[in-house]
Every structure is written in structure tokens, then in C-alpha cells.
Design an enzyme around this catalytic site. Structure first.
Site, PDB file in Angstrom:
ATOM      1  N   ASN A  11      60.009   9.484   4.026  1.00 12.05           N
ATOM      2  CA  ASN A  11      59.897  10.859   4.556  1.00 12.05           C
ATOM      3  C   ASN A  11      59.014  11.818   3.750  1.00 12.05           C
ATOM      4  O   ASN A  11      59.412  12.272   2.678  1.00 12.05           O
ATOM      5  CB  ASN A  11      61.267  11.516   4.626  1.00 12.05           C
ATOM      6  CG  ASN A  11      62.183  10.771   5.542  1.00 12.05           C
ATOM      7  OD1 ASN A  11      61.890  10.607   6.722  1.00 12.05           O
ATOM      8  ND2 ASN A  11      63.284  10.283   4.998  1.00 12.05           N
ATOM      9  N   ARG A  39      69.072  11.166   2.992  1.00 13.52           N
ATOM     10  CA  ARG A  39      67.663  10.755   2.917  1.00 13.52           C
ATOM     11  C   ARG A  39      67.072  11.301   1.622  1.00 13.52           C
ATOM     12  O   ARG A  39      67.628  12.211   1.002  1.00 13.52           O
ATOM     13  CB  ARG A  39      66.837  11.368   4.068  1.00 13.52           C
ATOM     14  CG  ARG A  39      67.154  10.894   5.471  1.00 13.52           C
ATOM     15  CD  ARG A  39      66.695   9.456   5.706  1.00 13.52           C
ATOM     16  NE  ARG A  39      66.910   9.074   7.104  1.00 13.52           N
ATOM     17  CZ  ARG A  39      68.074   8.691   7.617  1.00 13.52           C
ATOM     18  NH1 ARG A  39      69.146   8.620   6.867  1.00 13.52           N
ATOM     19  NH2 ARG A  39      68.164   8.364   8.897  1.00 13.52           N
ATOM     20  N   ASP A  68      39.077   6.835  18.936  1.00 14.99           N
ATOM     21  CA  ASP A  68      40.323   6.085  19.035  1.00 14.99           C
ATOM     22  C   ASP A  68      40.165   4.773  18.261  1.00 14.99           C
ATOM     23  O   ASP A  68      39.391   3.897  18.674  1.00 14.99           O
ATOM     24  CB  ASP A  68      40.615   5.811  20.523  1.00 14.99           C
ATOM     25  CG  ASP A  68      41.943   5.107  20.720  1.00 14.99           C
ATOM     26  OD1 ASP A  68      42.442   4.483  19.764  1.00 14.99           O
ATOM     27  OD2 ASP A  68      42.473   5.173  21.846  1.00 14.99           O
ATOM     28  N   TYR A  75      58.936   0.864  15.583  1.00 12.84           N
ATOM     29  CA  TYR A  75      58.124   1.418  14.485  1.00 12.84           C
ATOM     30  C   TYR A  75      58.170   0.556  13.204  1.00 12.84           C
ATOM     31  O   TYR A  75      57.135   0.257  12.605  1.00 12.84           O
ATOM     32  CB  TYR A  75      58.641   2.828  14.205  1.00 12.84           C
ATOM     33  CG  TYR A  75      57.919   3.585  13.128  1.00 12.84           C
ATOM     34  CD1 TYR A  75      56.633   4.082  13.330  1.00 12.84           C
ATOM     35  CD2 TYR A  75      58.537   3.850  11.896  1.00 12.84           C
ATOM     36  CE1 TYR A  75      55.983   4.805  12.336  1.00 12.84           C
ATOM     37  CE2 TYR A  75      57.900   4.574  10.912  1.00 12.84           C
ATOM     38  CZ  TYR A  75      56.621   5.049  11.128  1.00 12.84           C
ATOM     39  OH  TYR A  75      55.988   5.761  10.141  1.00 12.84           O
ATOM     40  N   ALA A 132      62.839  15.902   9.800  1.00 13.53           N
ATOM     41  CA  ALA A 132      63.994  16.764   9.488  1.00 13.53           C
ATOM     42  C   ALA A 132      63.658  18.020   8.667  1.00 13.53           C
ATOM     43  O   ALA A 132      64.063  19.116   9.069  1.00 13.53           O
ATOM     44  CB  ALA A 132      65.078  15.937   8.808  1.00 13.53           C
TER      45      ALA A 132
HETATM   46  P1  NAD Z   1      50.639  12.329  11.845  1.00  8.84           P
HETATM   47  O1  NAD Z   1      51.193  12.058  13.210  1.00  8.84           O
HETATM   48  O2  NAD Z   1      50.585  13.750  11.386  1.00  8.84           O
HETATM   49  O3  NAD Z   1      49.199  11.688  11.700  1.00  8.84           O
HETATM   50  C1  NAD Z   1      48.824  10.477  12.299  1.00  8.84           C
HETATM   51  C2  NAD Z   1      47.509  10.708  12.987  1.00  8.84           C
HETATM   52  O4  NAD Z   1      47.042   9.471  13.553  1.00  8.84           O
HETATM   53  C3  NAD Z   1      47.601  11.700  14.165  1.00  8.84           C
HETATM   54  O5  NAD Z   1      46.747  12.803  13.939  1.00  8.84           O
HETATM   55  C4  NAD Z   1      47.166  10.890  15.361  1.00  8.84           C
HETATM   56  O6  NAD Z   1      46.396  11.625  16.303  1.00  8.84           O
HETATM   57  C5  NAD Z   1      46.338   9.794  14.725  1.00  8.84           C
HETATM   58  N1  NAD Z   1      46.209   8.638  15.591  1.00  8.84           N
HETATM   59  C6  NAD Z   1      47.199   7.999  16.273  1.00  8.84           C
HETATM   60  N2  NAD Z   1      46.677   7.001  16.991  1.00  8.84           N
HETATM   61  C7  NAD Z   1      45.339   7.001  16.761  1.00  8.84           C
HETATM   62  C8  NAD Z   1      44.262   6.207  17.224  1.00  8.84           C
HETATM   63  N3  NAD Z   1      44.478   5.215  18.090  1.00  8.84           N
HETATM   64  N4  NAD Z   1      43.019   6.486  16.805  1.00  8.84           N
HETATM   65  C9  NAD Z   1      42.803   7.517  15.936  1.00  8.84           C
HETATM   66  N5  NAD Z   1      43.784   8.299  15.461  1.00  8.84           N
HETATM   67  C10 NAD Z   1      45.040   8.046  15.862  1.00  8.84           C
HETATM   68  O7  NAD Z   1      51.524  11.451  10.856  1.00  8.84           O
HETATM   69  P2  NAD Z   1      51.618  11.478   9.259  1.00  8.84           P
HETATM   70  O8  NAD Z   1      52.951  12.019   8.922  1.00  8.84           O
HETATM   71  O9  NAD Z   1      50.424  12.089   8.671  1.00  8.84           O
HETATM   72  O10 NAD Z   1      51.654   9.912   8.950  1.00  8.84           O
HETATM   73  C11 NAD Z   1      50.523   9.193   8.482  1.00  8.84           C
HETATM   74  C12 NAD Z   1      50.901   7.737   8.242  1.00  8.84           C
HETATM   75  O11 NAD Z   1      51.987   7.658   7.327  1.00  8.84           O
HETATM   76  C13 NAD Z   1      51.350   7.002   9.504  1.00  8.84           C
HETATM   77  O12 NAD Z   1      50.903   5.668   9.447  1.00  8.84           O
HETATM   78  C14 NAD Z   1      52.862   7.015   9.394  1.00  8.84           C
HETATM   79  O13 NAD Z   1      53.458   5.955  10.094  1.00  8.84           O
HETATM   80  C15 NAD Z   1      53.038   6.885   7.888  1.00  8.84           C
HETATM   81  N6  NAD Z   1      54.335   7.407   7.432  1.00  8.84           N
HETATM   82  C16 NAD Z   1      54.584   8.742   7.481  1.00  8.84           C
HETATM   83  C17 NAD Z   1      55.817   9.205   7.054  1.00  8.84           C
HETATM   84  C18 NAD Z   1      56.136  10.683   7.086  1.00  8.84           C
HETATM   85  O14 NAD Z   1      57.229  11.053   6.682  1.00  8.84           O
HETATM   86  N7  NAD Z   1      55.258  11.567   7.519  1.00  8.84           N
HETATM   87  C19 NAD Z   1      56.797   8.319   6.584  1.00  8.84           C
HETATM   88  C20 NAD Z   1      56.498   6.959   6.573  1.00  8.84           C
HETATM   89  C21 NAD Z   1      55.260   6.505   6.972  1.00  8.84           C
END
Ligand code: NAD
Length: 347
Positions: free
Chosen positions: A192, A236, A68, A163, A207
């Protein structure tokens, strides 16, 4: 993937330098670990709080730790010896998640706060933070025909509650670690992201994955109906995962972009109704539509202005949505079949 171009851009990084990637049990960071592995980097440390069997992807040869990283002592352990640190860990999901769980989203501030300090103490050369288009002023996104958001539109600030504000504050940390302490940081505002190996069910999906799944479910059940969140007019842009990982590499290794937030998103704008039509077309089906006006729908319109990324990197995410969505649909369809057959799937 232009390996040559990215290798040139990762100048200074040796193939056995340690790359740390947080959030690697999830969608984007899992793909990033595989990407660097494919580029020939031999020491990659992937970290996530999820137990290892639940990771979406695990690349052979990549060190995988279940930790974590909202806890400081874990961040120190994770960043030990790192040349580069990529922080993509966050408690996040699609609109349904971020509108409902604002406290969880805000608490991700702990992750970046401890990770960036640990990276600094470890003497990392570069630090990457995954920000979001949700950091932009929501007042500018009240119309589906909105103009695309450019980097300066984050201020005056009125980010997405929860967020978006967490992202904005964490960006600020990155900027100040460069200004006060000289650590090179990179900040990309993702718009996205979608593609295979992303969440497709369970409440955190976004989405494109949700719509593909609903089309697949409707076909499978023979009940040819689909529920759409909102009135379908929301617009979007959606970035394919391969563009995202490549963009992260380019942004991280561009000296002109140190501590400078930049859009990383597609500029191909589409309404949610048209996205449904695209998924129907891919699935060779026409569904009866029902609009749930009480469902979370986010801002009315959002697109990425790619003038800056074009100017500085001479590139922008360019996988056509139709192409990326077809690949994503095929992957979700396989996941759906696997789940029905009792096999383990990504969710
Ligand atoms: P995801 O949820 O698939 O991956 C995020 C990972 O972080 C998860 O596996 C989760 O278990 C892990 N995590 C959360 N808290 C944790 C902690 N305390 N310690 C260790 N691991 C932890 O999300 P994603 O889509 O891969 O997004 C990755 C990053 O990109 C994030 O920061 C997200 O905010 C950003 N982001 C994603 C999108 C999108 O469309 N997917 C858009 C904008 C920003």
C-alpha cells in the site's frame, strides 16, 4: 532524499541514457519520472494510455507519450533506445476495484508480457516490475494480528484472485528473462503506497486517501459521520510515496537483487479504525462511525517483513505514517477545495 546515495547506486547509468517509465500518468510512476528528472537525468520517456491532460503529474523536460502498452507494437516504439525500463502500468485500484474487476486486473499480464520483451529486444540494461503484496499467499493473512510477510511467503501460491495472480506470473517472466536471456530485472512487491498526487476519489482510491477524503467531506458537509469498510479491525501497513520512489531506485540498481522479488513497504502496522482516528486527529474532528460489513475489505491483516531489505540495502521505508498522512490530508483537502471551485483535479 539522499541524492548522493542513489546516484552512486545508479552506477553505470549516464545522465543522458534513456529511461522509460510506463504508467507515468498515474501516481507512483508519475512521481518516479519527477524523481529521476530531479536526479539530473535528461532523457526520460514517460508513457501512459491516459490522454495527457488527465495525467496526475507531468514534469517539464520529460517526454510524455499517450500509448497503450498492452499492445506489442506500442511497447516496441516506447522501449526504442532505452537503457532502463520501469513498468508500473497496470489496471488497478484499491480493494473496491480489485475485488470487482478481476478480469481487468488479469489483463495487465499483457502489459508486462509485451513490455519486457520489447525492453529485451531494445537491449535495455535493466528492467523493473512493480509487483504487489497481493502476490502473497492469502491463507497467511486471515488474522489481523498476522505475522509480517516475508519474501518466501508467496509460495506455495494462493495469491489474491485476479490482481495477485497477475503479479505473480509477471514476476515469473522477470525471473526467466534473467535466467534464460540474461536481462537484469528487478521486482519490488509494494505494500500500500499513499501520498500526494495519488487517486483520492472515483472508486480506485486506496484506504488512506479514501479515509482522508471522507473526513474532509464530513467536515465540509457538517454531517459528522463516516462509513468504514469492514469492522475496522483489518490491519495494514502504508508506505509514503517518497520512500517508494527511493526504494525503486535502490532495488533496481542493486546487483544482489537481480530477478529477486523483495518487499518494498512500511512495517508500521495499523488497524483501519486507528487510521480513521489518525485522520480525524489531523482534521481536528471526531466523527460518528458506521461500519459497512458488506463492503470489500480484503484480507484480515497484512504487514511487510523488512528483514531482507534491511540486510541487503541497509534501509527500509521509514516515513512515519502520521507525518505522511498529514501531508496527504493537506493535499486532498486542497484538491477537494479546487474541485468545488471548478478547477481540474486528480482522480
Ligand atoms: P495508478 O493507477 O495511479 O497508475 C497506473 C497507471 O497505469 C495509470 O495511469 C493507468 O492509466 C496506466 N495504465 C494502465 N493500463 C495501461 C496500458 N495498457 N497502457 C499504458 N498505461 C496504462 O497506480 P499506482 O498506484 O501508481 O500503481 C503503479 C504500480 O504499482 C502498478 O503496477 C500497481 O499494481 C503497483 N502497486 C501499487 C500499489 C499502491 O498501493 N499504489 C500497491 C502495490 C502495487
Amino acid at each position: 532524499m539522499s541524492g548522493q546515495q542513489t546516484t552512486e547506486k545508479t552506477s553505470g547509468l549516464k545522465s543522458d541514457d534513456l529511461i522509460v517509465i510506463a504508467g507515468a500518468g498515474g501516481f507512483i510512476a508519475g512521481d518516479l519520472a519527477r524523481y529521476f528528472h530531479d536526479q539530473g537525468f535528461t532523457r526520460i520517456r514517460a508513457v501512459d494510455k491516459k490522454p495527457l491532460p488527465e495525467w496526475y503529474q507531468r514534469t517539464p523536460g520529460v517526454e510524455c507519450l499517450c500509448m497503450d502498452v498492452s499492445e506489442e507494437k506500442n511497447c516496441r516504439r516506447v522501449c526504442e533506445g532505452a537503457a532502463e525500463v520501469y513498468n508500473l502500468a497496470a489496471d488497478m485500484g484499491g480493494m473496491g476495484f480489485i475485488e470487482r474487476f478481476r478480469i481487468e486486473c488479469l489483463r495487465s499480464i499483457l502489459i508486462n508480457t509485451h513490455m519486457i520483451e520489447a525492453a529485451y529486444r531494445a537491449g535495455a540494461q535493466r528492467y523493473f516490475f512493480s509487483s504487489s503484496a497481493c502476490a502473497y499467499n492469502t491463507d497467511l493473512q486471515q488474522d489481523p494480528h498476522c505475522r509480517a510477510l516475508k519474501e518466501t511467503d508467496a509460495y506455495p501460491a494462493m495469491a489474491e484472485r485476479g490482481y495477485g495472480w497477475e503479479k505473480l506470473m509477471s514476476e515469473m517472466f522477470c525471473q526467466e528473462y534473467w535466467a534464460e536471456r540474461g536481462m537484469q530485472t528487478a521486482i519490488a512487491r509494494f505494500h500500500n503506497v499513499y501520498g500526494p498526487n495519488g487517486t483520492w476519489d472515483g472508486g480506485r482510491e486506496k484506504a488512506p486517501a479514501a479515509i482522508c477524503r471522507k473526513v474532509i467531506e464530513a467536515k465540509d458537509s457538517g454531517k459528522h459521520q463516516i462509513v468504514i469498510w469492514g469492522d475496522g479491525s483489518q490491519t495494514r501497513s502504508f508506505m509514503y510515496i517518497d520512500d517508494c520512489t527511493r526504494g525503486i531506485d535502490m532495488i533496481m540498481h542493486c546487483d544482489q537483487l537481480v530477478a529477486t522479488p523483495i518487499n518494498l513497504g512500511s512495517s508500521e502496522l495499523i488497524s483501519i479504525s486507528d487510521l480513521v482516528s489518525m485522520a480525524e486527529d489531523i482534521g481536528h474532528v471526531k466523527l460518528q462511525r458506521e461500519y459497512d460489513l458488506n463492503a470489500p475489505k480484503g484480507v484480515a491483516g497484512r504487514n511487510s517483513d523488512n528483514t531482507m531489505i534491511q540486510r541487503i540495502l541497509g534501509w527500509e521505508p521509514n516515513t512515519p505514517l502520521r507525518v505522511g498522512l498529514a501531508r496527504t490530508y493537506a493535499w486532498i483537502e486542497q484538491q477537494y477545495r479546487d474541485r468545488k471551485a471548478g478547477k481540474r483535479t486528480v482522480e
